[in-house]
Enzyme design. Sequence first.
Site, PDB file in Angstrom:
ATOM      1  N   ASN A 139      55.343 122.994 -12.692  1.00  0.00           N
ATOM      2  CA  ASN A 139      54.306 122.059 -12.235  1.00  0.00           C
ATOM      3  C   ASN A 139      53.390 122.821 -11.282  1.00  0.00           C
ATOM      4  OD1 ASN A 139      52.822 120.000 -11.112  1.00  0.00           O
ATOM      5  ND2 ASN A 139      54.553 119.031 -10.040  1.00  0.00           N
ATOM      6  N   TRP A 140      52.198 123.140 -11.760  1.00  0.00           N
ATOM      7  CA  TRP A 140      51.299 123.963 -10.947  1.00  0.00           C
ATOM      8  C   TRP A 140      50.631 123.183  -9.820  1.00  0.00           C
ATOM      9  CZ3 TRP A 140      48.074 127.542 -14.767  1.00  0.00           C
ATOM     10  CH2 TRP A 140      48.968 128.329 -15.499  1.00  0.00           C
ATOM     11  N   LYS A 141      50.707 121.872  -9.871  1.00  0.00           N
ATOM     12  CA  LYS A 141      50.056 121.015  -8.862  1.00  0.00           C
ATOM     13  C   LYS A 141      48.570 121.389  -8.754  1.00  0.00           C
ATOM     14  CE  LYS A 141      54.527 120.469  -6.733  1.00  0.00           C
ATOM     15  NZ  LYS A 141      55.329 120.218  -5.545  1.00  0.00           N
ATOM     16  N   HIS A 167      55.904 111.637 -10.011  1.00  0.00           N
ATOM     17  CA  HIS A 167      56.165 112.690  -9.019  1.00  0.00           C
ATOM     18  C   HIS A 167      56.045 112.107  -7.610  1.00  0.00           C
ATOM     19  CE1 HIS A 167      55.892 116.328  -6.666  1.00  0.00           C
ATOM     20  NE2 HIS A 167      56.430 116.958  -7.698  1.00  0.00           N
ATOM     21  N   GLU A 193      54.796 113.206  -5.000  1.00  0.00           N
ATOM     22  CA  GLU A 193      53.476 113.352  -4.359  1.00  0.00           C
ATOM     23  C   GLU A 193      52.534 112.255  -4.842  1.00  0.00           C
ATOM     24  OE1 GLU A 193      52.959 117.484  -5.384  1.00  0.00           O
ATOM     25  OE2 GLU A 193      54.612 117.978  -4.028  1.00  0.00           O
ATOM     26  N   GLU A 228      64.283 114.914  -8.245  1.00  0.00           N
ATOM     27  CA  GLU A 228      63.670 115.777  -7.235  1.00  0.00           C
ATOM     28  C   GLU A 228      63.806 115.123  -5.860  1.00  0.00           C
ATOM     29  OE1 GLU A 228      60.462 118.457  -9.115  1.00  0.00           O
ATOM     30  OE2 GLU A 228      59.523 116.554  -8.635  1.00  0.00           O
ATOM     31  N   GLY A 252      59.123 121.764  -1.961  1.00  0.00           N
ATOM     32  CA  GLY A 252      58.212 122.627  -1.205  1.00  0.00           C
ATOM     33  C   GLY A 252      58.702 122.967   0.194  1.00  0.00           C
ATOM     34  N   SER A 311      62.475 123.278  -4.510  1.00  0.00           N
ATOM     35  CA  SER A 311      62.775 124.624  -4.018  1.00  0.00           C
ATOM     36  C   SER A 311      63.729 125.398  -4.932  1.00  0.00           C
ATOM     37  CB  SER A 311      63.312 124.566  -2.581  1.00  0.00           C
ATOM     38  OG  SER A 311      62.338 123.990  -1.733  1.00  0.00           O
ATOM     39  N   GLY A 324      57.994 123.930  -8.818  1.00  0.00           N
ATOM     40  CA  GLY A 324      56.665 123.903  -8.200  1.00  0.00           C
ATOM     41  C   GLY A 324      56.247 125.298  -7.784  1.00  0.00           C
ATOM     42  N   GLY A 325      56.459 125.622  -6.504  1.00  0.00           N
ATOM     43  CA  GLY A 325      56.019 126.898  -5.936  1.00  0.00           C
ATOM     44  C   GLY A 325      56.369 128.121  -6.777  1.00  0.00           C
TER      45      GLY A 325
END
Length: 252
Positions: free
Chosen positions: A9-11, A96, A98, A168, A174, A214, A235-236
């Site tokens: 997930n590149w966000k 998600h 966010e 998640e 993150g 993470s 993510g990251g």
Amino acid sequence: MRKNIVAGNWKMNNDLDESRKLVEEINSALGNDDLNCDVIIAPPYVNLNEVSLLLENSKVKLSAQNCSSEDSGAYTGEISPKMLKSVGCEYVILGHSERRAYYGEKSSILDKKVNIALKNKLTVIFCIGERLLEREKNEHFKVIESQLSETVFNLSEEDFSTIIIAYEPVWAIGTGVTASSEQAQEMHAFIRGLIEKRYGAKVAQNTSILYGGSCKPTNAEELFSNKDVDGGLIGGAALKADDFVGIIKAFK
Ligand code: PGA
């Protein structure tokens, strides 16, 4: 049989040039080796079309990070599932944390989004997860149960059988704090148990449940070795080809 999956997930990261570069790096790092899991990437909306072209001869599949709850019409700024299909998306991430926290997406809107995505033959990666305070108050199982029962548990068995669940924990996203292998397995087994209660053992056994929060090349193998953890939503670490491919290679 359920699939092992690693999804990136590149966000809100990577402009067009950066997106092209990252896809090319991922494609070349994966080479022609057979993969032991499905690989999905979810770039920002505006780069989906271009990325889709770069994935034509790749094993990597394309996802969107969100979609509209409506088919078409006067909804300024929105993107419909049909539009996503038309640029080569096969998947969409919904629910998600966010989107829930910053854009107020509650179960009622998520329910609509899931249904419209499925109607348009997108595979839904549906995210659930508790916040830190909820875990500290020992409410995490209850929170997960409500997130499922208010949304995807409204689906027919046939529709539910097509979706992917991503657990998640919000406190792990993150933050660099990963759920321990035991915490992940415990929650994944709980989720699979709920699916079994709602849809029966066969559907429960066939549903892929991904872990997110993470996840890195250094902890992926341990997390994925749990019997109810079928991969990760990343993510990251999905923003660097080496890290992302390192996680993919955790499935030996
Ligand atoms: P993270 O994000 O890997 O950066 O923690 C995971 C996610 O939000 O899907």
